[in-house]
Design an enzyme around this catalytic site. Structure first.
Site, PDB file in Angstrom:
ATOM      1  N   VAL A   1      -2.398  -5.308  16.294  1.00  0.00           N
ATOM      2  CA  VAL A   1      -2.766  -4.446  17.426  1.00  0.00           C
ATOM      3  C   VAL A   1      -3.789  -5.134  18.324  1.00  0.00           C
ATOM      4  CG1 VAL A   1      -4.628  -3.076  16.321  1.00  0.00           C
ATOM      5  CG2 VAL A   1      -3.188  -2.038  18.063  1.00  0.00           C
TER       6      VAL A   1
ATOM      7  N   LYS B   1       9.766 -16.814 -10.150  1.00  0.00           N
ATOM      8  CA  LYS B   1       8.940 -15.734 -10.699  1.00  0.00           C
ATOM      9  C   LYS B   1       7.750 -16.331 -11.476  1.00  0.00           C
ATOM     10  CE  LYS B   1       9.199 -11.789 -13.776  1.00  0.00           C
ATOM     11  NZ  LYS B   1       9.461 -11.708 -15.174  1.00  0.00           N
TER      12      LYS B   1
ATOM     13  N   PHE C   1      -4.629   2.941  14.993  1.00  0.00           N
ATOM     14  CA  PHE C   1      -5.001   3.938  14.003  1.00  0.00           C
ATOM     15  C   PHE C   1      -6.188   3.394  13.212  1.00  0.00           C
ATOM     16  CE2 PHE C   1      -2.233   7.668  13.173  1.00  0.00           C
ATOM     17  CZ  PHE C   1      -1.467   7.573  14.318  1.00  0.00           C
TER      18      PHE C   1
ATOM     19  N   LYS D   1     -13.738  -0.028  15.504  1.00  0.00           N
ATOM     20  CA  LYS D   1     -12.440  -0.724  15.573  1.00  0.00           C
ATOM     21  C   LYS D   1     -11.890  -0.688  16.996  1.00  0.00           C
ATOM     22  CE  LYS D   1     -10.994  -0.245  10.806  1.00  0.00           C
ATOM     23  NZ  LYS D   1     -10.344   0.538   9.771  1.00  0.00           N
TER      24      LYS D   1
ATOM     25  N   ASN E   1       0.851  -1.195   0.000  1.00  0.00           N
ATOM     26  CA  ASN E   1       0.000   0.000   0.000  1.00  0.00           C
ATOM     27  C   ASN E   1       0.890   1.250   0.000  1.00  0.00           C
ATOM     28  OD1 ASN E   1       0.554   0.854   2.854  1.00  0.00           O
ATOM     29  ND2 ASN E   1      -0.272  -1.192   3.211  1.00  0.00           N
TER      30      ASN E   1
ATOM     31  N   PRO F   1      -2.798 -12.175  10.872  1.00  0.00           N
ATOM     32  CA  PRO F   1      -3.196 -11.909  12.268  1.00  0.00           C
ATOM     33  C   PRO F   1      -3.345 -10.404  12.471  1.00  0.00           C
ATOM     34  CG  PRO F   1      -0.872 -12.556  12.135  1.00  0.00           C
ATOM     35  CD  PRO F   1      -1.439 -12.714  10.750  1.00  0.00           C
ATOM     36  N   ASP F   2      -4.231 -10.014  13.374  1.00  0.00           N
ATOM     37  CA  ASP F   2      -4.387  -8.585  13.657  1.00  0.00           C
ATOM     38  C   ASP F   2      -3.391  -8.218  14.767  1.00  0.00           C
ATOM     39  OD1 ASP F   2      -5.325  -6.049  14.694  1.00  0.00           O
ATOM     40  OD2 ASP F   2      -7.024  -6.359  13.350  1.00  0.00           O
TER      41      ASP F   2
ATOM     42  N   LYS G   1     -11.231  -4.260  18.754  1.00  0.00           N
ATOM     43  CA  LYS G   1      -9.836  -4.638  18.999  1.00  0.00           C
ATOM     44  C   LYS G   1      -9.419  -4.391  20.450  1.00  0.00           C
ATOM     45  CE  LYS G   1      -8.653  -3.666  14.172  1.00  0.00           C
ATOM     46  NZ  LYS G   1      -7.527  -3.738  13.246  1.00  0.00           N
TER      47      LYS G   1
ATOM     48  N   ASP H   1      -4.331  -6.731   5.402  1.00  0.00           N
ATOM     49  CA  ASP H   1      -5.263  -7.602   6.122  1.00  0.00           C
ATOM     50  C   ASP H   1      -5.140  -9.047   5.641  1.00  0.00           C
ATOM     51  OD1 ASP H   1      -6.403  -5.665   7.774  1.00  0.00           O
ATOM     52  OD2 ASP H   1      -7.660  -4.922   6.135  1.00  0.00           O
TER      53      ASP H   1
HETATM   54  O1  PMT Z   1       2.722   6.164   6.523  1.00  0.00           O
HETATM   55  P1  PMT Z   1       2.101   7.462   6.035  1.00  0.00           P
HETATM   56  O2  PMT Z   1       2.247   7.654   4.550  1.00  0.00           O
HETATM   57  O3  PMT Z   1       2.566   8.640   6.839  1.00  0.00           O
HETATM   58  O4  PMT Z   1       0.517   7.343   6.262  1.00  0.00           O
HETATM   59  C1  PMT Z   1       0.012   7.272   7.547  1.00  0.00           C
HETATM   60  C2  PMT Z   1      -1.165   6.273   7.632  1.00  0.00           C
HETATM   61  C3  PMT Z   1      -2.317   6.800   6.784  1.00  0.00           C
HETATM   62  C4  PMT Z   1      -0.746   4.896   7.123  1.00  0.00           C
HETATM   63  C5  PMT Z   1      -1.538   6.189   9.158  1.00  0.00           C
HETATM   64  O5  PMT Z   1      -1.936   7.447   9.602  1.00  0.00           O
HETATM   65  C6  PMT Z   1      -2.657   5.184   9.375  1.00  0.00           C
HETATM   66  O6  PMT Z   1      -3.834   5.445   9.240  1.00  0.00           O
HETATM   67  N1  PMT Z   1      -2.264   3.926   9.748  1.00  0.00           N
HETATM   68  C7  PMT Z   1      -3.184   2.790   9.893  1.00  0.00           C
HETATM   69  C8  PMT Z   1      -3.498   2.240   8.545  1.00  0.00           C
HETATM   70  C9  PMT Z   1      -4.426   1.035   8.616  1.00  0.00           C
HETATM   71  O7  PMT Z   1      -4.017  -0.055   8.271  1.00  0.00           O
HETATM   72  O8  PMT Z   1      -5.598   1.270   9.109  1.00  0.00           O
HETATM   73  P2  PMT Z   1      -6.768   0.165   9.316  1.00  0.00           P
HETATM   74  O9  PMT Z   1      -7.977   0.969   9.617  1.00  0.00           O
HETATM   75  O10 PMT Z   1      -6.808  -0.764   8.161  1.00  0.00           O
HETATM   76  O11 PMT Z   1      -6.297  -0.680  10.585  1.00  0.00           O
HETATM   77  C10 PMT Z   1      -6.708  -0.371  11.907  1.00  0.00           C
HETATM   78  C11 PMT Z   1      -5.593  -0.623  12.908  1.00  0.00           C
HETATM   79  O12 PMT Z   1      -5.283  -2.007  12.959  1.00  0.00           O
HETATM   80  C12 PMT Z   1      -4.291   0.098  12.609  1.00  0.00           C
HETATM   81  O13 PMT Z   1      -3.741   0.523  13.827  1.00  0.00           O
HETATM   82  C13 PMT Z   1      -3.421  -0.985  11.976  1.00  0.00           C
HETATM   83  O14 PMT Z   1      -2.030  -0.753  12.216  1.00  0.00           O
HETATM   84  C14 PMT Z   1      -3.907  -2.210  12.736  1.00  0.00           C
HETATM   85  N2  PMT Z   1      -3.783  -3.487  12.015  1.00  0.00           N
HETATM   86  C15 PMT Z   1      -4.478  -3.721  10.870  1.00  0.00           C
HETATM   87  C16 PMT Z   1      -4.401  -4.954  10.267  1.00  0.00           C
HETATM   88  C17 PMT Z   1      -3.585  -5.977  10.858  1.00  0.00           C
HETATM   89  N3  PMT Z   1      -3.475  -7.173  10.301  1.00  0.00           N
HETATM   90  N4  PMT Z   1      -2.917  -5.710  11.984  1.00  0.00           N
HETATM   91  C18 PMT Z   1      -2.989  -4.500  12.574  1.00  0.00           C
HETATM   92  O15 PMT Z   1      -2.365  -4.262  13.616  1.00  0.00           O
END
Ligand code: PMT
Length: 400
Positions: free
Chosen positions: A308, A289, A324, A338, A210, A305-306, A342, A279
């Protein structure tokens, strides 16, 4: 939080100047000493008498006023300030400050001061977007000025877009958080943060990822280090410099990030998940390749796995856990969802549908939620936002 802080409020000539009375009142309520300098244009929008009454100090508006110079001269004023806040900062005053022009009291005091400088830009949206203004702001940022705002929305001239001065309370919060983050408030704290993107391999040369640049997470890490914390930075692949003193674990995939996080989190007081984690990952990773063959191709993915959520589920040595949420719609609803699902202590939501903020931008705005509270951190560069967020996290973390 502002007790005994000397704040020099520098008002330039924009319609938002009328909000400076409220801004001054709120700063003083929090214990700050406020002195005001105004440009002549500012006096068209708010009177010196009003600002004198609310600040309880004489207002300075003339470089060549013998009486004012005899009381507190401009050099004394420049030395007095712990922070100079230019609000509203018009395009003209931003340009003059950037150019080092000292043709009135306000710009002279700024040139004569080594106090930290914060500017709250306020102007017509097109003037704000103009390359000249953007260059001036970028230059001032490079020199260490803080840029607070502008906010988006309807403008006094009828245009809609970026250029509104943040509301007085938002400026007060940024001021409080600025002073808090600079005081070694995280001495003795260990903080672990994830940042950047993950890469989910398809074959030895391809991956799914991403647009995360790592800028937000790295800014938070740098702010935490500045505030005295020992910081573990678990980083996906990024192309930005590592904050000095961060203890870095470089990872590629979500699985690697998960392993690093689960090893470091129990040794941490605070865990922040800022990374943009995939995810899902491909079920099969080809050893060689993948060759081009059929017109279409199906990739079967399995859930990662999640990270956080697994940190928040720790039963022993669970850190204060901050997530976040990157959302494109119904930001508050999805972010709060969320946070509950979580089991997070706090969640920082960003609207990643807006241009100029979120993924791979230098600026961002966050809506931060925790049990029983919320705070909006308005659009500003990620370095300032990192500081503001660290101070906010600390204010809640102490109460747990
Ligand atoms: O890196 P930059 O270019 O500065 O951009 C910053 C950002 C936009 C990436 C940052 O501000 C941000 O939003 N980060 C979280 C991005 C994200 O994956 O969001 P989400 O809504 O999909 O996930 C929710 C939370 O679960 C996040 O804290 C994420 O880190 C966490 N997560 C998600 C999936 C996973 N498998 N494990 C996780 O821990």
């Amino acid at each position: 939080m502002l007790t005994n802080q000397n704040i020099l409020l520098a008002i330039s000539g924009g319609i938002a100047a009328y909000k400076c009375a409220e801004l001054t009142r709120r700063l003083k309520e929090r214990g700050a000493n406020v002195r005001v300098v105004m440009t002549h244009a500012a006096k068209a929008f708010i009177t010196p008498l009003t600002m004198q009454a609310v600040s309880a100090n004489p207002v300075c508006d003339d470089l060549l006023d013998p009486a004012a110079e005899a009381a507190m001269g401009h050099i004394e004023l420049a030395k007095w300030a712990d922070l100079i806040l230019v609000a509203p900062a018009t395009a003209d005053v931003i340009a003059r400050i950037n150019a080092g022009i000292a043709n009135d009291l306000l710009t002279t005091v700024i040139l004569a001061s080594d106090a930290p400088l914060a500017l709250a830009p306020a102007m017509n949206q097109q003037m704000y977007r103009a390359q000249a203004t953007q260059d001036n702001i970028a230059n001032l940022t490079k020199r260490g000025a803080k840029i607070w705002g502008p906010a988006q929305g309807e403008q006094a001239c009828g245009d809609v877009g970026p250029g509104r001065m943040p509301e007085p309370m938002e400026l007060v919060q940024l001021t409080e958080l600025y002073f808090a983050a600079d005081k070694g408030i995280l001495d003795g704290i260990t903080l672990t943060i994830t940042a950047g993107p993950t890469r989910e391999a398809l074959d030895p040369v391809r991956f799914i990822s991403n647009h995360s640049s790592g800028k937000m997470g790295y800014a938070i890490a740098a702010a935490a280090i500045d505030a005295g914390a020992s910081v573990n930075l678990i980083s996906g692949k990024v192309a930005i410099p590592t904050p000095q003193k961060a203890i870095v674990t470089n990872v590629d995939s979500a699985l690697e990030m998960h392993a690093a996080a689960l090893s470091l989190a129990p040794k941490s007081d605070i865990f922040i998940a800022c990374a943009a984690v995939a995810d899902y990952r491909p079920v099969d990773v080809a050893d060689q390749k993948i060759k081009k063959s059929a017109d279409t191709m199906t990739i079967t993915m399995t859930k990662n796995p999640d990270i956080v959520a697994d940190v928040a589920a720790l039963t022993e040595d669970r850190p204060y856990t901050v997530g976040f949420a990157a959302e494109t719609q119904d930001v508050e609803k999805y972010a709060k969802g969320k946070m509950q699902r979580k089991n997070l202590d706090m969640i920082c939501a960003n609207d990643v549908s807006k241009g100029g903020q979120g993924f791979n931008a230098d600026a961002n705005a966050l809506s931060v939620f925790w049990q029983g509270g919320s705070e909006m951190l308005p659009l500003t560069d990620k370095k300032q936002l990192g500081k503001a967020l660290i101070a906010l996290i600390l204010s809640q973390f102490k109460r747990v």
